[in-house]
Design a protein around this motif. Structure first.
Motif, PDB file in Angstrom:
ATOM      1  N   UNK A 201     -24.041  30.470  -8.405  1.00 52.78           N
ATOM      2  CA  UNK A 201     -23.023  29.651  -9.081  1.00 52.78           C
ATOM      3  C   UNK A 201     -22.320  30.479 -10.158  1.00 52.78           C
ATOM      4  N   UNK A 202     -23.090  31.282 -10.907  1.00 51.26           N
ATOM      5  CA  UNK A 202     -22.488  32.123 -11.960  1.00 51.26           C
ATOM      6  C   UNK A 202     -21.600  33.188 -11.329  1.00 51.26           C
ATOM      7  N   UNK A 203     -22.025  33.738 -10.200  1.00 50.88           N
ATOM      8  CA  UNK A 203     -21.220  34.777  -9.538  1.00 50.88           C
ATOM      9  C   UNK A 203     -19.876  34.193  -9.101  1.00 50.88           C
ATOM     10  N   UNK A 204     -19.941  32.974  -8.550  1.00 54.03           N
ATOM     11  CA  UNK A 204     -18.674  32.337  -8.111  1.00 54.03           C
ATOM     12  C   UNK A 204     -17.759  32.072  -9.290  1.00 54.03           C
ATOM     13  N   UNK A 205     -18.362  31.655 -10.375  1.00 55.05           N
ATOM     14  CA  UNK A 205     -17.601  31.358 -11.588  1.00 55.05           C
ATOM     15  C   UNK A 205     -16.939  32.638 -12.144  1.00 55.05           C
ATOM     16  N   UNK A 206     -17.702  33.728 -12.125  1.00 57.73           N
ATOM     17  CA  UNK A 206     -17.206  34.978 -12.730  1.00 57.73           C
ATOM     18  C   UNK A 206     -16.254  35.746 -11.822  1.00 57.73           C
TER      19      UNK A 206
END
Ligand SMILES: Cc1ncc(COP(=O)(O)O)c(C=O)c1O
Length: 365
Positions: A201-206
């Protein structure tokens, strides 16, 4: 027979050498080498990727030219629809391919040093001209100088990297939006993106990979070399605007992603529960290494969001330090260019490797 003029004084790319070559050179066994010079993942491939390499029985058959199974898995992983995605033999192949289809001889490309050396290398390889626009002191890109250059030279492409290699800083989304308003193709290289966050989820956000659906002049590149430990298999991917996809399909080598690489990459995407903890070990080791480097009097580490740390050196020579570390079996990268004077880059390794590195540094001088 004459070779093309541009290859007469062509500056060769100096690649990083493998374990066996390094170990033969310094007379140590490969397992004694601490290789912190190429931002590789010391934890290596996941179990399922290794298993897939031995289980696969179709190595005598050419691979799928469209890498359909891998791209379907990437659609699920990134959230970007499959028609925007292309796989390559490393992100490196895709950098070359983009320039191959876009550049006419003499076309210009903006490079923002210090950064990854393949952008100027591939530009020259494809008969383009590099315009260097050095980064600011904090490694952010110089938007004003870029705007002036775009007006005066009409470059076709700009390469930007987030996190940037070699310093590990991020490109701000505001700067990216600025660039996207300019009349050129923006290639955003996110090779180290996974080290900016602790879960998918953090990777998609970043990541800005999803933005390709909204911006016709954006390409975003990623790779399995770093977070998934597959550097030796050569598998990367990118998201491209659809007008560019159609020509990339025509221009790429038909069997560019081999069967082994493809199987291992798919297995990696099915093994996130094993790979994400490795990324997180490297993220926390990065913070620990950074603190420890702070205590070495002649080293000033820069903050990093990637799996490496750039360090300015005080009163010691990078080349001499590098040779001293080699005598201990430790390999790091040095820089001494107009944009990066007397500097070293250390890849983040396993905790035991950090211990050996730090004790070698403490003993220096
Ligand atoms: C910024 C950057 N992009 C791309 C790559 C190469 O990626 P790949 O191994 O997928 O070709 C590297 C490798 O070091 C890199 O530093």
């Amino acid at each position: 027979m004459k070779i093309a003029q541009r290859f007469k004084d062509f500056p060769a790319y100096s690649p990083i050498e493998p374990f066996e070559v390094l170990s033969a050179r310094i007379g140590k066994r490969p397992e004694e080498i601490i290789k912190l010079d190429a931002n590789e993942n010391p934890y290596g491939p996941c179990t399922a990727a290794l298993q897939a390499l031995t289980d696969t029985r179709v190595y005598h058959i050419y691979p799928d030219p469209e890498s359909r199974a891998l791209r379907a898995a990437l659609q699920k992983f990134t959230g970007v629809p499959i028609q925007y995605l292309m796989a390559g033999s490393g992100a490196d192949e895709l950098i070359d391919l983009i320039l191959r289809v876009l550049l006419e001889p003499g076309d210009t490309v903006i490079n923002c040093p210090p950064t990854f050396g393949m952008y100027p290398f591939d530009t020259r390889l494809n008969a383009g001209q590099v315009i260097d626009i050095p980064r600011n002191a904090d490694f952010s890109i110089d938007i004003e100088a870029i705007e002036i250059t775009v007006k005066n030279n009409q470059p076709k492409v700009i390469f930007v990297t987030s996190p940037n290699n070699p310093d590990g800083s991020l490109l701000s989304k505001a700067d990216l939006l600025h660039l996207l308003k300019l009349p050129l193709l923006v290639v955003l290289d996110e090779a180290y993106l996974e080290f900016t966050g602790d879960c998918v989820a953090a990777w998609r956000e970043n990541s800005c990979m999803g933005w390709v659906q909204n911006f016709n002049n954006l390409v975003v590149l990623r790779t399995f070399s770093k977070w998934a430990g597959l550097a030796g298999l050569r598998v990367g991917y990118g998201a491209f605007p659809l007008w560019l996809m159609s020509v990339l399909w025509v221009a790429k080598q038909p069997y560019n992603v081999n069967v082994a690489a493809s199987q291992a990459a798919i297995a990696s995407l099915q093994s996130l529960e094993e790979l994400i903890p490795n990324v997180n070990k490297l993220r926390s080791e990065r913070e620990r290494l950074w603190q420890l480097l702070q205590n070495i009097p002649f080293i000033n580490p820069y903050p990093s969001q990637a799996n490496f740390i750039l360090c300015a050196l005080e009163d010691v020579s990078g080349t001499e330090l590098k040779h001293y570390l080699i005598s201990k079996g430790i390999f790091i990268r040095t820089y001494d260019t107009p944009n990066l004077r007397n500097t070293i880059r250390i890849s983040v390794g396993r905790p035991a490797q950090t211990v050996q590195l730090i004790s070698a540094l403490e003993e220096y001088q």
